[in-house]
Design a protein around this motif. Structure first.
Motif, mmCIF file in Angstrom:
data_model
loop_
_atom_site.group_PDB
_atom_site.id
_atom_site.type_symbol
_atom_site.label_atom_id
_atom_site.label_comp_id
_atom_site.label_asym_id
_atom_site.label_seq_id
_atom_site.Cartn_x
_atom_site.Cartn_y
_atom_site.Cartn_z
ATOM 1 N N LYS A 72 49.297 33.191 -39.926
ATOM 2 C CA LYS A 72 48.494 32.268 -39.244
ATOM 3 C C LYS A 72 49.031 31.782 -38.142
ATOM 4 C CE LYS A 72 44.870 29.152 -39.451
ATOM 5 N NZ LYS A 72 43.333 29.882 -39.214
ATOM 6 N N THR A 73 50.278 31.246 -38.144
ATOM 7 C CA THR A 73 51.081 30.821 -36.928
ATOM 8 C C THR A 73 50.976 31.585 -35.805
ATOM 9 O OG1 THR A 73 52.544 29.626 -38.429
ATOM 10 C CG2 THR A 73 53.143 29.670 -36.308
ATOM 11 N N ALA A 74 51.152 32.963 -36.034
ATOM 12 C CA ALA A 74 51.265 34.036 -34.937
ATOM 13 C C ALA A 74 49.916 34.112 -34.432
ATOM 14 C CB ALA A 74 51.879 35.237 -35.531
ATOM 15 N N LYS A 75 48.794 33.861 -35.066
ATOM 16 C CA LYS A 75 47.417 34.217 -34.603
ATOM 17 C C LYS A 75 47.033 32.978 -33.830
ATOM 18 C CE LYS A 75 45.994 37.517 -37.923
ATOM 19 N NZ LYS A 75 44.998 37.947 -38.851
ATOM 20 N N THR A 76 47.693 31.744 -34.323
ATOM 21 C CA THR A 76 47.333 30.408 -33.637
ATOM 22 C C THR A 76 48.134 30.080 -32.256
ATOM 23 O OG1 THR A 76 46.586 29.855 -35.798
ATOM 24 C CG2 THR A 76 46.866 28.128 -34.214
ATOM 25 N N ILE A 77 49.597 30.085 -32.388
ATOM 26 C CA ILE A 77 50.293 29.628 -31.414
ATOM 27 C C ILE A 77 50.639 30.872 -30.581
ATOM 28 C CG2 ILE A 77 52.431 28.352 -30.897
ATOM 29 C CD1 ILE A 77 51.901 26.854 -33.461
ATOM 30 N N PRO A 78 50.549 30.886 -29.373
ATOM 31 C CA PRO A 78 50.862 31.933 -28.342
ATOM 32 C C PRO A 78 52.613 32.079 -27.988
ATOM 33 C CG PRO A 78 50.002 30.265 -27.037
ATOM 34 C CD PRO A 78 49.638 29.954 -28.665
ATOM 35 N N PHE A 79 52.976 33.326 -27.952
ATOM 36 C CA PHE A 79 54.300 33.182 -27.354
ATOM 37 C C PHE A 79 54.057 33.333 -25.646
ATOM 38 C CE2 PHE A 79 57.738 36.073 -25.542
ATOM 39 C CZ PHE A 79 58.875 35.747 -26.527
ATOM 40 N N GLU A 80 54.868 32.502 -25.198
ATOM 41 C CA GLU A 80 54.657 32.316 -23.658
ATOM 42 C C GLU A 80 55.811 31.636 -22.833
ATOM 43 O OE1 GLU A 80 53.934 29.448 -22.121
ATOM 44 O OE2 GLU A 80 53.090 28.202 -23.719
ATOM 45 N N ASN A 81 55.849 31.916 -21.754
ATOM 46 C CA ASN A 81 56.898 31.220 -20.993
ATOM 47 C C ASN A 81 56.484 30.322 -19.572
ATOM 48 O OD1 ASN A 81 55.703 33.229 -19.323
ATOM 49 N ND2 ASN A 81 57.694 33.951 -18.509
ATOM 50 N N LEU A 82 55.178 29.710 -19.750
ATOM 51 C CA LEU A 82 54.705 29.226 -18.615
ATOM 52 C C LEU A 82 55.434 27.945 -18.284
ATOM 53 C CD1 LEU A 82 50.832 29.190 -19.303
ATOM 54 C CD2 LEU A 82 52.356 30.904 -18.196
ATOM 55 N N CYS A 83 56.176 27.240 -19.114
ATOM 56 C CA CYS A 83 56.918 25.896 -18.717
ATOM 57 C C CYS A 83 58.087 26.437 -17.798
ATOM 58 C CB CYS A 83 57.294 25.215 -20.010
ATOM 59 S SG CYS A 83 58.715 26.234 -21.142
ATOM 60 N N ILE A 84 58.712 27.652 -18.029
ATOM 61 C CA ILE A 84 59.732 28.146 -17.349
ATOM 62 C C ILE A 84 59.323 28.480 -15.875
ATOM 63 C CG2 ILE A 84 61.521 30.325 -16.982
ATOM 64 C CD1 ILE A 84 61.672 30.149 -19.736
ATOM 65 N N ILE A 85 58.210 29.242 -15.915
ATOM 66 C CA ILE A 85 57.597 29.839 -14.517
ATOM 67 C C ILE A 85 57.162 28.647 -13.820
ATOM 68 C CG2 ILE A 85 55.658 30.998 -13.682
ATOM 69 C CD1 ILE A 85 57.670 32.761 -14.663
ATOM 70 N N GLU A 86 56.509 27.426 -14.377
ATOM 71 C CA GLU A 86 55.903 26.258 -13.731
ATOM 72 C C GLU A 86 57.094 25.185 -13.550
ATOM 73 O OE1 GLU A 86 52.837 25.260 -16.144
ATOM 74 O OE2 GLU A 86 51.554 27.028 -15.529
ATOM 75 N N ASN A 87 58.364 25.643 -13.897
ATOM 76 C CA ASN A 87 59.522 24.620 -13.615
ATOM 77 C C ASN A 87 59.134 23.200 -14.223
ATOM 78 O OD1 ASN A 87 62.013 24.128 -12.471
ATOM 79 N ND2 ASN A 87 61.199 23.229 -10.660
ATOM 80 N N ARG A 88 58.884 23.344 -15.449
ATOM 81 C CA ARG A 88 58.867 22.146 -16.242
ATOM 82 C C ARG A 88 59.374 22.144 -17.735
ATOM 83 N NH1 ARG A 88 54.390 22.845 -19.588
ATOM 84 N NH2 ARG A 88 53.043 24.667 -19.142
#
Length: 258
Positions: free
Chosen positions: A31-47
């Motif tokens: 359920k967690t894997a289907k709900t919360i994405p694996f992503e790196n946007l905070c690194i790419i957006e420097n935040r």
């Protein structure tokens, strides 16, 4: 029930009074894997922010974002502890199957390990499309989930005493090494996670500081978004289309809630 427990259950759509046990933990992992994405946007957006319990709650639960292994599994660690599990965080060294070499970045993968009736299990919701979606025992037993087959073998090496293997459904014909880890060396201080984040954010060989990547499991497979493509696996069938910057944001919002 603590604020974290309530908020996490709310994001997953889990009733506050539902007891999480060893027997039904697999359902919560998926359920967690289907709900919360694996992503790196905070690194790419420097935040990026310091890895703390409060910051993880704010980012992943309150702001409905996702994260990388050290964020997703750390938040899940706090959730496991609050629901009575004997849990610890461990660090792993990733293996590059294409180049047949171990990562030169050090042990930058972070996962959970729990103990139940004298048996240890890997609990990993932060391995992107390689996540097992189920508990994987440290006794060599093969576990089969909707994402494929997984096992942990006790193999001593310079990288630890165990190796996590994967064989993804519809993708792999043979076993591949995922990462090596030391089951006897657990993370004792969150400062280690900030070291991991620093490497992923700043190291020139990091896979996560060059372009955005977002992936999430679905009922029929998984979806992955980069700055140039959107890939869907549905019942073993692959669909991939090229996208531009405008489409990236539209898809990130529509399919991942970002």
């Amino acid at each position: 029930m603590t604020n974290l427990n309530k908020l996490f259950r709310n994001r997953l759509g889990i009733p506050y009074d539902e007891v999480i046990t060893f027997e039904n933990l697999n359902a919560f992992l998926e359920k967690t894997a289907k709900t919360i994405p694996f992503e790196n946007l905070c690194i790419i957006e420097n935040r990026t922010n310091e890895i703390t319990r409060e910051n993880l709650i704010k980012k992943i639960i309150e702001q409905n974002e996702g994260g990388l292994c050290y964020e997703l599994n750390s938040l899940f660690y706090f959730f496991l502890i609050e629901n009575g599990f004997d849990a610890h965080l461990i660090r792993g060294l990733r293996y590059n199957y294409n180049s047949q070499t171990w990562s030169t970045l050090g042990k930058t993968h972070v996962a959970n390990m729990i103990k139940h009736k004298e048996q240890f299990y890997i609990v990993d919701i932060g391995f992107g499309g390689n996540s097992p979606l189920k508990l994987v025992p440290l006794n060599g037993e093969t576990v089969t989930s909707n994402n494929g087959e997984f096992k942990v073998e006790n193999i001593d090496s310079e990288h630890g005493d165990s190796i996590f293997y994967i064989k993804l459904k519809h993708k792999d014909k043979e076993w591949k090494i995922g990462y090596a880890f030391d089951s006897k060396k657990v993370i004792k201080d969150l400062a280690e996670l900030n070291e991991v984040q620093k490497v992923n954010t700043e190291h020139p060989e990091s896979n996560f500081n060059k372009k955005p990547v977002i992936t999430r499991f679905t009922d029929k497979g998984n979806i992955t978004l980069t700055d140039t493509s959107f890939t869907e696996w549905v019942d073993g069938e692959l669909t991939k289309k090229q996208i531009d910057k405008k489409l990236f944001q539209e898809i990130a919002n529509r399919y991942f809630g970002l």
